[in-house]
Design a protein around this motif. Structure first.
Motif, PDB file in Angstrom:
ATOM      1  N   LEU A   1       0.831  -1.207   0.000  1.00 25.97           N
ATOM      2  CA  LEU A   1       0.000   0.000   0.000  1.00 25.97           C
ATOM      3  C   LEU A   1       0.867   1.260   0.000  1.00 25.97           C
ATOM      4  CD1 LEU A   1      -2.865  -1.099   2.410  1.00 25.97           C
ATOM      5  CD2 LEU A   1      -2.931  -0.936  -0.097  1.00 25.97           C
ATOM      6  N   ALA A   2       1.971   1.231   0.723  1.00 25.07           N
ATOM      7  CA  ALA A   2       2.883   2.372   0.743  1.00 25.07           C
ATOM      8  C   ALA A   2       3.497   2.588  -0.633  1.00 25.07           C
ATOM      9  CB  ALA A   2       3.980   2.161   1.788  1.00 25.07           C
ATOM     10  N   LEU A   3       3.862   1.508  -1.308  1.00 21.09           N
ATOM     11  CA  LEU A   3       4.397   1.638  -2.664  1.00 21.09           C
ATOM     12  C   LEU A   3       3.351   2.261  -3.575  1.00 21.09           C
ATOM     13  CD1 LEU A   3       6.551   1.209  -4.792  1.00 21.09           C
ATOM     14  CD2 LEU A   3       5.788  -1.163  -5.000  1.00 21.09           C
ATOM     15  N   GLY A   4       2.129   1.811  -3.460  1.00 23.45           N
ATOM     16  CA  GLY A   4       1.052   2.384  -4.257  1.00 23.45           C
ATOM     17  C   GLY A   4       0.885   3.873  -4.013  1.00 23.45           C
ATOM     18  N   LYS A   5       1.039   4.310  -2.775  1.00 23.04           N
ATOM     19  CA  LYS A   5       0.933   5.741  -2.430  1.00 23.04           C
ATOM     20  C   LYS A   5       2.000   6.581  -3.133  1.00 23.04           C
ATOM     21  CE  LYS A   5      -2.254   6.600   0.730  1.00 23.04           C
ATOM     22  NZ  LYS A   5      -3.386   7.424   0.376  1.00 23.04           N
ATOM     23  N   THR A   6       3.197   5.992  -3.339  1.00 24.81           N
ATOM     24  CA  THR A   6       4.272   6.749  -3.995  1.00 24.81           C
ATOM     25  C   THR A   6       3.942   7.055  -5.447  1.00 24.81           C
ATOM     26  OG1 THR A   6       5.566   4.840  -4.783  1.00 24.81           O
ATOM     27  CG2 THR A   6       6.010   5.619  -2.531  1.00 24.81           C
ATOM     28  N   LEU A   7       2.978   6.353  -6.012  1.00 23.40           N
ATOM     29  CA  LEU A   7       2.627   6.545  -7.419  1.00 23.40           C
ATOM     30  C   LEU A   7       1.572   7.621  -7.616  1.00 23.40           C
ATOM     31  CD1 LEU A   7       2.557   2.791  -8.480  1.00 23.40           C
ATOM     32  CD2 LEU A   7       4.455   4.419  -8.614  1.00 23.40           C
ATOM     33  N   GLU A   8       1.050   8.158  -6.536  1.00 17.04           N
ATOM     34  CA  GLU A   8       0.069   9.237  -6.624  1.00 17.04           C
ATOM     35  C   GLU A   8       0.777  10.561  -6.889  1.00 17.04           C
ATOM     36  OE1 GLU A   8      -2.188   9.107  -2.998  1.00 17.04           O
ATOM     37  OE2 GLU A   8      -2.901   7.071  -3.395  1.00 17.04           O
ATOM     38  N   GLY A   9       0.097  11.466  -7.565  1.00 19.71           N
ATOM     39  CA  GLY A   9       0.649  12.799  -7.801  1.00 19.71           C
ATOM     40  C   GLY A   9       1.779  12.839  -8.813  1.00 19.71           C
TER      41      GLY A   9
ATOM     42  N   GLU B   1       8.985  11.539 -18.422  1.00 21.81           N
ATOM     43  CA  GLU B   1       9.722  10.481 -17.728  1.00 21.81           C
ATOM     44  C   GLU B   1       9.062  10.067 -16.408  1.00 21.81           C
ATOM     45  OE1 GLU B   1      14.282   9.186 -16.939  1.00 21.81           O
ATOM     46  OE2 GLU B   1      13.795  11.278 -16.479  1.00 21.81           O
ATOM     47  N   GLN B   2       8.604  11.033 -15.639  1.00 18.98           N
ATOM     48  CA  GLN B   2       7.950  10.702 -14.368  1.00 18.98           C
ATOM     49  C   GLN B   2       6.665   9.918 -14.617  1.00 18.98           C
ATOM     50  OE1 GLN B   2       7.758  13.787 -11.438  1.00 18.98           O
ATOM     51  NE2 GLN B   2       6.115  12.808 -10.310  1.00 18.98           N
ATOM     52  N   GLN B   3       5.888  10.331 -15.587  1.00 17.51           N
ATOM     53  CA  GLN B   3       4.660   9.618 -15.918  1.00 17.51           C
ATOM     54  C   GLN B   3       4.961   8.217 -16.457  1.00 17.51           C
ATOM     55  OE1 GLN B   3       3.229  12.672 -18.563  1.00 17.51           O
ATOM     56  NE2 GLN B   3       1.582  13.231 -17.140  1.00 17.51           N
TER      57      GLN B   3
ATOM     58  N   ALA C   1       5.802   6.100 -13.536  1.00 15.68           N
ATOM     59  CA  ALA C   1       4.571   5.770 -12.795  1.00 15.68           C
ATOM     60  C   ALA C   1       3.737   4.749 -13.561  1.00 15.68           C
ATOM     61  CB  ALA C   1       3.756   7.038 -12.540  1.00 15.68           C
ATOM     62  N   LEU C   2       3.646   4.907 -14.875  1.00 22.83           N
ATOM     63  CA  LEU C   2       2.883   3.961 -15.684  1.00 22.83           C
ATOM     64  C   LEU C   2       3.505   2.568 -15.616  1.00 22.83           C
ATOM     65  CD1 LEU C   2       0.619   3.384 -17.709  1.00 22.83           C
ATOM     66  CD2 LEU C   2       2.153   4.220 -19.518  1.00 22.83           C
ATOM     67  N   THR C   3       4.811   2.492 -15.736  1.00 21.49           N
ATOM     68  CA  THR C   3       5.505   1.210 -15.655  1.00 21.49           C
ATOM     69  C   THR C   3       5.304   0.571 -14.284  1.00 21.49           C
ATOM     70  OG1 THR C   3       7.137   1.981 -17.262  1.00 21.49           O
ATOM     71  CG2 THR C   3       7.755   0.085 -15.916  1.00 21.49           C
ATOM     72  N   MET C   4       5.400   1.369 -13.236  1.00 19.10           N
ATOM     73  CA  MET C   4       5.173   0.854 -11.879  1.00 19.10           C
ATOM     74  C   MET C   4       3.718   0.419 -11.684  1.00 19.10           C
ATOM     75  SD  MET C   4       7.993   0.739 -10.171  1.00 19.10           S
ATOM     76  CE  MET C   4       7.312   0.483  -8.548  1.00 19.10           C
ATOM     77  N   GLN C   5       2.773   1.182 -12.216  1.00 12.65           N
ATOM     78  CA  GLN C   5       1.357   0.805 -12.099  1.00 12.65           C
ATOM     79  C   GLN C   5       1.107  -0.546 -12.776  1.00 12.65           C
ATOM     80  OE1 GLN C   5      -1.057   1.981 -10.352  1.00 12.65           O
ATOM     81  NE2 GLN C   5      -0.608   4.117  -9.933  1.00 12.65           N
ATOM     82  N   ILE C   6       1.702  -0.744 -13.940  1.00 17.09           N
ATOM     83  CA  ILE C   6       1.533  -2.014 -14.653  1.00 17.09           C
ATOM     84  C   ILE C   6       2.157  -3.151 -13.847  1.00 17.09           C
ATOM     85  CG2 ILE C   6       2.099  -3.302 -16.745  1.00 17.09           C
ATOM     86  CD1 ILE C   6       2.062  -0.495 -18.198  1.00 17.09           C
ATOM     87  N   ALA C   7       3.343  -2.909 -13.315  1.00 13.96           N
ATOM     88  CA  ALA C   7       4.005  -3.942 -12.506  1.00 13.96           C
ATOM     89  C   ALA C   7       3.190  -4.264 -11.255  1.00 13.96           C
ATOM     90  CB  ALA C   7       5.418  -3.493 -12.129  1.00 13.96           C
ATOM     91  N   MET C   8       2.681  -3.232 -10.598  1.00 13.30           N
ATOM     92  CA  MET C   8       1.909  -3.445  -9.368  1.00 13.30           C
ATOM     93  C   MET C   8       0.621  -4.218  -9.622  1.00 13.30           C
ATOM     94  SD  MET C   8       3.352  -2.350  -6.585  1.00 13.30           S
ATOM     95  CE  MET C   8       1.927  -2.267  -5.516  1.00 13.30           C
TER      96      MET C   8
END
Length: 153
Positions: free
Chosen positions: A20-28, A120-122, A125-132
């Motif tokens: 859940l903490a990792l997911g929070k880092t992807l906000e904003g 790059e930031q997006q 985040a997109l790559t991390m969202q897909i991985a998550m």
């Protein structure tokens, strides 16, 4: 249908909090929430995670997306309901989710297209969202977490 066991992230102490903490880092990050919902829904469809398909379809609708778009995600290539940026994100989602299906896990064509729409930031985040979402799908599919019920805890 009943889950085989408790959700693994709930069994191991600290695991759910960490995820859940990792997911929070992807906000904003500037990645549109609408895109995140589409990505989560598409990966969940591919992975056969009924729990996540139901959850992410509901989230998309609750946050203002249309039923027509949610229903069309599985056939996004044939639908005119998605922007070019969303199409690029969905193409990346499919390649990352099916990473072993080709010699080059993510084609240059798909990467270059998605990079035309996101900074790059997006992209990170997109790559991390897909991985998550792939992680969550694999956890739920492994234990056969059924849709329509909360994970066992």
């Amino acid at each position: 249908m009943k889950a085989r066991m408790n959700q693994p992230a709930m069994v191991l102490p600290g695991t759910m909090d960490a995820l859940l903490a990792l997911g929070k880092t992807l906000e904003g990050t500037g990645l549109p929430a609408r895109t995140v919902h589409l990505v989560h829904l598409r990966a969940s469809q591919i992975n056969g995670c009924s729990y996540c398909v139901e959850m992410h379809a509901r989230e998309a609708l609750d946050e203002g997306d249309t039923i027509e778009r949610v229903v069309a995600v599985g056939a996004w290539r044939e639908s005119r309901r998605f922007t070019d940026a969303e199409r690029a994100a969905l193409a990346l989602t499919e390649e990352v989710t099916r990473i072993a299906d080709r010699p080059d896990a993510v084609s240059d064509e798909v990467w270059d297209t998605v990079a035309d729409h996101y900074d790059e930031q997006q992209l990170a985040a997109l790559t991390m969202q897909i991985a998550m979402i792939n992680l969550w799908n694999r956890l739920n599919a492994t234990v056969r977490q059924p849709a329509g019920v909360a994970p066992r805890d």
